[in-house]
Design an enzyme around this catalytic site. Structure first.
Site, PDB file in Angstrom:
ATOM      1  N   TYR A 267       0.759  -1.281   0.131  1.00 24.30           N
ATOM      2  CA  TYR A 267      -0.023   0.031   0.086  1.00 24.30           C
ATOM      3  C   TYR A 267       0.833   1.144   0.022  1.00 24.30           C
ATOM      4  CZ  TYR A 267      -3.577  -3.341   1.436  1.00 24.30           C
ATOM      5  OH  TYR A 267      -4.605  -4.252   1.852  1.00 24.30           O
ATOM      6  N   HIS A 275      -5.765   2.057  -1.148  1.00 28.25           N
ATOM      7  CA  HIS A 275      -5.949   0.902  -2.053  1.00 28.25           C
ATOM      8  C   HIS A 275      -4.480   0.441  -2.345  1.00 28.25           C
ATOM      9  CE1 HIS A 275     -10.236   0.513  -2.713  1.00 28.25           C
ATOM     10  NE2 HIS A 275     -10.166   1.613  -3.018  1.00 28.25           N
ATOM     11  N   LYS A 306      -4.306  -3.335  -9.964  1.00 25.46           N
ATOM     12  CA  LYS A 306      -2.812  -3.418  -9.422  1.00 25.46           C
ATOM     13  C   LYS A 306      -1.968  -3.741 -10.459  1.00 25.46           C
ATOM     14  CE  LYS A 306      -5.151  -4.845  -5.152  1.00 25.46           C
ATOM     15  NZ  LYS A 306      -5.900  -3.538  -5.250  1.00 25.46           N
TER      16      LYS A 306
END
Lengths: 338, 138
Positions: A267, A275, A306
């Site tokens: 993170y 997020h 991601k």
């Protein structure tokens, strides 16, 4: 909620069967604030041990987190079982008595405060109801005078209809009654408070508050062991630990990634605020990875918005003064999009 | 039937397949082969930018520089095994100084497209960045 007490470093990390635990909430918040480590809350409710929605202390640290804290000199590892036994044995009779006295004192203090707060509240109510009573009495007197005047004019037959205002006139009565009872109680109240001040507190006249065992107070604090036994030292996976340090040194908060198909979730700040950006896997410098796993990782990362990351630490070269955390090379993989 | 080790480790066919795919399927231009060690690479310019910096305003049209951005490609076979060392060596073989700036004006890290060739000649492309780079869709 009181402000967190300042935590003195180094603080103890309790090792139980290979897991690293923190029991003090102050240490937990300190570690999160200063060392950017969130760990995992693992204490559940004794009545509902299966649920995992409401978890509390103790906080379980990742092996990497414990290792880095020890490496930085911010913490030391204590074997929880022996520390507990030793602590109990070393707690002499006198200490025990002192602790119990201190505890009783605390109970008394809290109880008195509680009682005083109750009294203040009660006094407030009495004042209000007295005001009300005075008002109602006045209203009643006026109504009565009006009624008498009307009765003098009319025949008795119309009495029931004429008594229409009666409910209004009757209305104050319950209020009056309650006010009266409150007044009758009032003299007792100060007595009760003087009672508690002079007499020892018993279970019948007070709510008992059980103090929570504060692990940071003297007898329960496990001191720094003189000789640190190496068997207790956290031993993180040598292929993923450099990656952990690399990301951690760049301000990332890392959490265990098993639930997301990786070793760490990274993170960019506190995990309650952000997020995660990366799902990361650490490898040895020459550890092989199948191309299909890179493709799968790229898909997994892109699928959850991601980047999938892998990396490793090259062996130390001569003349290279950089530590593991700076030598580590990482590669982010994302789907190409065409 | 899978390739033999020799076939997997000989790269000309990979280069050929990827180059063909880029030119004739994905419509790239200026596709060039580079005989770098340890691996031969390709470079080219896509018809429209394939990588949009996450910090760039998506409503604005791409800049001149973005339209002319050269992308590097590393053709690999799906059944190869890679390691952090190999990946680092390929990145180190890339020329310095042509990487431009990111949306924040910082010198941007190297990136290349991993062109993964499967047995059936399917090619799929994955970006690999040399270092910590914020993902695009966040």
């Amino acid at each position: 909620m009181p402000l967190a007490e300042p935590v003195q470093e180094p603080f103890p990390i309790y090792a139980v069967n290979g897991t690293y635990l923190l029991f003090d909430v102050n240490v937990v918040s300190h570690v999160r604030k200063k060392h950017h480590m969130c760990g995992v809350l693992s204490g559940t409710l004794p009545q509902v041990p299966q649920q995992n929605v409401f978890l509390g202390l103790p906080l379980q640290l990742m092996v990497e987190e414990a290792a880095l804290l020890v490496e930085k000199g911010a913490a030391y590892v204590v074997d929880d079982v022996t520390a507990h036994k030793k602590g109990l044995k070393e707690m002499m009779e006198e200490d025990k008595k002192r602790y119990m006295d201190q505890r009783n004192e605390e109970i008394m203090k809290t109880a008195l405060e509680h009682q005083a707060a109750l009294e203040a509240k009660k006094a407030g109510f009495i004042a209000i109801s007295k005001d009300k009573k005075a008002k109602k009495d006045k209203e009643k007197a006026e109504k009565k005078a009006a009624k008498e005047a009307a009765e003098n004019d009319d025949e008795l037959l119309f009495g029931p209809t004429k008594s229409e205002p009666a409910p209004v006139a009757v209305d104050p009565t319950p209020a009056e009654a309650s006010a009266a009872s409150a007044v009758s109680e009032a003299p007792e109240a100060p007595e009760a408070s003087t009672d508690t001040a002079s007499k020892p507190v018993t279970t019948d006249n007070l709510l008992l508050h059980y103090p929570i065992l504060n692990t940071s107070t003297f007898p329960f604090h496990s001191p720094l062991p003189e000789s640190s036994s190496s068997s207790l030292l956290p031993r993180p996976n040598p292929s993923s630990y450099p990656l952990y340090k690399h990301l951690h040194s760049r301000g990332y908060f890392l959490s265990p990634g098993l639930r997301f198909g990786c070793q760490f979730m990274a993170y960019p700040g506190d995990s309650l605020r952000y997020h995660s950006h990366f799902i990361a896997n650490g490898l040895g410098w020459d550890e092989e990875i199948d191309m299909i796993d890179i493709v799968g990782g790229g898909r997994l990362g892109t699928g959850v918005k991601k980047a999938w990351m892998f990396g490793g630490c090259p062996p130390k070269q001569e003349g290279d003064e950089r530590g593991e955390e700076d030598r580590t090379r990482v590669f982010c993989v994302e789907w190409g999009g065409f | 039937m899978s390739y033999s080790d020799l076939a997997v480790s000989s790269h000309p066919h990979l280069i050929r397949i990827v180059e063909n795919h880029l030119l004739n399927h994905a419509d790239w231009r200026s596709v060039t082969q580079h005989a770098f060690t340890p691996r031969p690479l390709l470079s080219g310019i896509p018809p429209e930018p394939v990588y949009v910096d996450p910090d760039v305003d998506p409503s604005k049209p791409p800049t001149e520089a973005a339209l002319e951005q050269v992308e590097w490609l590393l053709p690999v076979d799906l059944r190869e095994k890679w390691s952090p060392r190999k990946m680092a060596e390929v990145f180190d073989s890339l020329p310095e100084g042509v990487w431009g700036e990111n949306a924040k004006g910082e010198k941007r890290t190297k990136r290349m497209l991993l062109a993964v060739v499967a047995e059936d000649s399917t090619v799929s492309y994955y970006f690999v960045h040399d270092g910590i780079v914020k993902p695009r869709q966040n």
